[in-house]
Write an enzyme that holds these catalytic residues in place. Structure first.
Site, mmCIF file in Angstrom:
data_model
loop_
_atom_site.group_PDB
_atom_site.id
_atom_site.type_symbol
_atom_site.label_atom_id
_atom_site.label_comp_id
_atom_site.label_asym_id
_atom_site.label_seq_id
_atom_site.Cartn_x
_atom_site.Cartn_y
_atom_site.Cartn_z
ATOM 1 C CG HIS A 267 19.170 -7.032 25.533
ATOM 2 N ND1 HIS A 267 20.161 -6.194 25.120
ATOM 3 C CD2 HIS A 267 18.768 -6.554 26.752
ATOM 4 C CE1 HIS A 267 20.358 -5.241 26.031
ATOM 5 N NE2 HIS A 267 19.523 -5.449 27.034
ATOM 6 C CG HIS B 139 21.129 -0.978 18.085
ATOM 7 N ND1 HIS B 139 20.644 0.122 18.745
ATOM 8 C CD2 HIS B 139 21.761 -1.740 19.010
ATOM 9 C CE1 HIS B 139 20.974 0.031 20.016
ATOM 10 N NE2 HIS B 139 21.645 -1.088 20.211
ATOM 11 C CG ASP C 271 25.218 -8.882 20.976
ATOM 12 O OD1 ASP C 271 26.034 -8.874 21.905
ATOM 13 O OD2 ASP C 271 24.036 -8.509 21.105
HETATM 14 N N1 CMC Z 1 17.990 -8.947 10.238
HETATM 15 C C1 CMC Z 1 17.127 -8.649 9.234
HETATM 16 N N2 CMC Z 1 16.267 -7.628 9.285
HETATM 17 C C2 CMC Z 1 16.272 -6.874 10.367
HETATM 18 C C3 CMC Z 1 17.154 -7.109 11.447
HETATM 19 C C4 CMC Z 1 18.023 -8.199 11.350
HETATM 20 N N3 CMC Z 1 18.855 -8.499 12.334
HETATM 21 N N4 CMC Z 1 16.927 -6.209 12.404
HETATM 22 C C5 CMC Z 1 15.955 -5.413 11.951
HETATM 23 N N5 CMC Z 1 15.545 -5.814 10.733
HETATM 24 C C6 CMC Z 1 14.506 -5.186 9.905
HETATM 25 C C7 CMC Z 1 13.138 -5.627 10.385
HETATM 26 O O1 CMC Z 1 12.710 -6.793 9.728
HETATM 27 C C8 CMC Z 1 12.316 -4.415 10.064
HETATM 28 O O2 CMC Z 1 12.031 -4.435 8.681
HETATM 29 P P1 CMC Z 1 10.616 -3.884 8.129
HETATM 30 O O3 CMC Z 1 10.595 -2.427 8.477
HETATM 31 O O4 CMC Z 1 10.666 -4.163 6.676
HETATM 32 O O5 CMC Z 1 9.569 -4.660 8.852
HETATM 33 C C9 CMC Z 1 13.243 -3.248 10.301
HETATM 34 O O6 CMC Z 1 14.554 -3.789 10.114
HETATM 35 C C10 CMC Z 1 13.145 -2.691 11.707
HETATM 36 O O7 CMC Z 1 13.341 -3.773 12.601
HETATM 37 P P2 CMC Z 1 12.639 -3.931 14.007
HETATM 38 O O8 CMC Z 1 12.561 -5.379 14.358
HETATM 39 O O9 CMC Z 1 11.371 -3.153 14.044
HETATM 40 O O10 CMC Z 1 13.691 -3.238 14.921
HETATM 41 P P3 CMC Z 1 13.658 -3.175 16.486
HETATM 42 O O11 CMC Z 1 14.196 -1.862 16.850
HETATM 43 O O12 CMC Z 1 12.329 -3.540 17.038
HETATM 44 O O13 CMC Z 1 14.647 -4.349 16.924
HETATM 45 C C11 CMC Z 1 16.633 -5.522 17.276
HETATM 46 C C12 CMC Z 1 15.988 -4.143 17.182
HETATM 47 C C13 CMC Z 1 18.047 -5.367 17.751
HETATM 48 C C14 CMC Z 1 15.873 -6.370 18.299
HETATM 49 C C15 CMC Z 1 16.596 -6.169 15.872
HETATM 50 O O14 CMC Z 1 17.389 -5.438 14.980
HETATM 51 C C16 CMC Z 1 17.035 -7.622 15.920
HETATM 52 O O15 CMC Z 1 16.206 -8.506 16.197
HETATM 53 N N6 CMC Z 1 18.335 -7.925 15.656
HETATM 54 C C17 CMC Z 1 18.851 -9.273 15.764
HETATM 55 C C18 CMC Z 1 19.152 -9.612 17.210
HETATM 56 C C19 CMC Z 1 20.377 -8.884 17.700
HETATM 57 O O16 CMC Z 1 21.407 -8.871 17.054
HETATM 58 N N7 CMC Z 1 20.268 -8.290 18.903
HETATM 59 C C20 CMC Z 1 21.381 -7.566 19.538
HETATM 60 C C21 CMC Z 1 21.095 -6.100 19.629
HETATM 61 S S1 CMC Z 1 22.544 -5.092 20.002
HETATM 62 C C22 CMC Z 1 23.085 -5.542 21.552
HETATM 63 C C23 CMC Z 1 22.098 -5.334 22.642
HETATM 64 O O17 CMC Z 1 21.847 -4.222 23.072
HETATM 65 O O18 CMC Z 1 21.579 -6.341 23.112
#
Ligand code: CMC
Length: 478
Positions: A320, A359, A415
């Site tokens: 987050h 996201h 971010d």
């Molecule tokens: N890098 C590489 N792959 C990614 C990323 C990433 N940053 N984010 C998502 N994916 C892939 C993930 O591996 C998955 O692939 P597959 O379907 O093949 O398994 C797919 O995209 C869906 O990802 P998810 O983890 O199920 O997505 P989520 O909605 O549960 O998580 C998130 C959202 C923001 C936690 C995630 O994208 C992430 O961990 N990003 C990196 C951390 C980050 O930058 N966080 C800040 C978010 S924005 C500001 C805020 O509100 O805090």
């Protein structure tokens, strides 16, 4: 070939000035709208009859927890809207004070209301008692977000509704922790099962309104929190730097004072404006984890200071708000734009997430990154180290978007560029997530107050997949 006049004109628009920043935001808006023009317009903006049916994924993806008039995120169009106003317009024209007022009160203030609110926030940034209490803790060695949560809870020195014996009938409200979905609910199949309220069982057993609690006291607490969290965050920064906390300056607005109280330097008009923009664009974002955490705590009729403390706790994690610190660490690790390709391939091969990308809601470019990206370009132009960090970010973005943008709709999020902007303004890396919190407290407060108007304790269910009929065996016989 560009002639001399064109080049001079181009150079002029690349100068970081308040006017150029506004133009840059309005250009980003045009680009954003043009790119997502073909995506369908949203249809539903009216209230609905509950219960609603939605498809829920892990992490409550797709679950609708409540109705709200505060803000709207459209993931496919890349829209972020506060109370009907587009984020690009608010960033181009508004201030953090005005945006906070808008989020809390549902409308833009008149000139006199804005002046009064601005003055009130400035006065409330003066928190000597809380600072004294904070200094009795080792905040200089604490994680800044833990220190921020501590300081926020220490601000709660005045009575809130929870301290009053009279005029608050919480008995009936607290009794809302009934399960309205009986355990016998039958999933129709294992794959994509449907869990329904059994016919006739959904009813609001208790109206659970917290109307009596949502009065001037709550709004006063919100004002204290919006102003005070900024001062607490600044106090943490100053203490970590071995300096004494500062008081707000009478001539500065909220963003300028916050910056001054963190860095100890009177900010320029440009720095104040950029901080204003950063605060505006982080102020609210739908039912994100920290907002939901605040609302869950508030829904028990706990206390708004404790609810905001919960928001800060949730925001601190690297998935987050904590991602902004991780991004800058990651860019330092990559080191040079020429390393971005190999680094990206190694990281994806190791199935690691790339910080600052992806996201839950946005499946288009995050509008906030559209604003912060070009601002960081402008701010880093004249600093060799930061310029390289920015170039590394751009190189990484190109790698990620060309590969994961197409396949998984993964783009930079808020971010990704924010840390570069904060760094250019002299904010130390470890404080970046506290900047996010200083802004988001406005959204947390607005959503908590709105939810309390028609409160019902949050109480979802878990799908029990454990065993039954286990026989208890005493420890010495196991
Ligand atoms: N890098 C590489 N792959 C990614 C990323 C990433 N940053 N984010 C998502 N994916 C892939 C993930 O591996 C998955 O692939 P597959 O379907 O093949 O398994 C797919 O995209 C869906 O990802 P998810 O983890 O199920 O997505 P989520 O909605 O549960 O998580 C998130 C959202 C923001 C936690 C995630 O994208 C992430 O961990 N990003 C990196 C951390 C980050 O930058 N966080 C800040 C978010 S924005 C500001 C805020 O509100 O805090």
């Amino acid at each position: 070939m560009k002639n001399k006049t064109d080049k001079a004109e181009e150079q002029k628009t690349r100068e970081p000035t308040v006017e150029n920043i506004r133009d840059l935001i309005l250009d980003a808006k045009k680009k954003a709208y043009a790119e997502t023009d073909s995506e369908p317009e949203p249809e539903l903006t009216s209230t609905v009859e509950w219960p609603v049916t939605c498809t829920v994924g892990p992490g409550l993806e797709g679950a609708i927890a409540c109705e709200s008039k505060i803000g709207y995120v459209n993931g496919s169009k890349g829209w972020l809207i506060y109370r009907g106003y587009d984020i690009f317009d608010l960033c181009a024209y508004s201030t953090f004070e005005e945006t906070s007022y808008l989020l809390l009160h549902g409308r833009l203030p008149s000139q006199s209301e804005l002046t009064e609110f601005t003055t009130s926030l400035r006065e409330r940034m003066f928190i000597p008692q809380t600072q004294r209490l904070m200094l009795s803790f080792p905040i200089e060695t604490m994680n800044p977000m833990s220190a921020l949560r501590l300081g926020t809870n220490l601000m709660r020195q005045k009575q809130t509704y929870r301290d009053r014996d009279s005029d608050t009938e919480v008995g009936e409200i607290l009794a809302t922790d009934d399960d309205t979905i009986p355990m016998e609910t039958r999933p129709a199949g294992k794959k994509n099962p449907v869990f329904e309220f059994l016919t006739g069982l959904f009813k609001r057993v208790h109206p659970a309104s917290a109307d009596a609690l949502v009065g001037s006291d709550e709004i006063e607490s919100c004002y204290n929190l919006i102003a005070g969290v900024a001062s607490v965050a600044a106090t943490i920064g100053r203490t970590r730097a071995g300096r004494i906390p500062l008081e707000p300056l009478p001539e500065c607005g909220f963003a300028g004072n916050y910056l001054y109280m963190v860095t100890g330097k009177r900010p320029t008009a440009l720095e104040e404006r950029i901080m204003d923009i950063s605060l505006i664009l982080h102020a609210d974002h739908g039912m994100n984890a920290s907002t939901f955490a605040s609302m869950v705590v508030a829904s028990t009729l706990s206390d708004i200071y404790l609810a905001i403390g919960a928001g800060i706790s949730a925001l601190s994690g690297p998935l987050h708000g904590g991602a902004n610190v991780e991004v800058v660490k990651m860019l330092a690790e990559i080191g040079d734009p020429s390393n971005a390709g190999n680094w990206f391939r190694d990281t994806t091969a190791a199935k690691k997430k790339i910080m600052g990308f992806g996201h839950r809601v946005y499946k288009a470019y995050d509008p906030r990154a559209r604003i912060l990206g070009p601002i960081s370009a402008l701010l880093t132009e004249n600093d060799a180290t930061l310029k390289k960090t920015y170039a590394t970010a751009v190189a990484l973005e190109a790698e990620v978007v060309s590969e994961l943008g197409a396949t998984k709709k993964i783009f930079p999020n808020v971010d990704f560029y924010s840390g570069i902007v904060y760094s250019a303004m002299g904010i130390p890396r470890e404080l970046y997530t506290t900047v996010f919190a200083v802004s988001r407290v406005a959204g947390w407060c607005a959503r908590v107050v709105e939810y309390l108007e028609n409160n019902r304790i949050f109480r979802p269910r878990a799908l029990y997949t454990g065993t039954f009929d286990e026989k208890y065996i005493p420890p010495n016989e196991r």
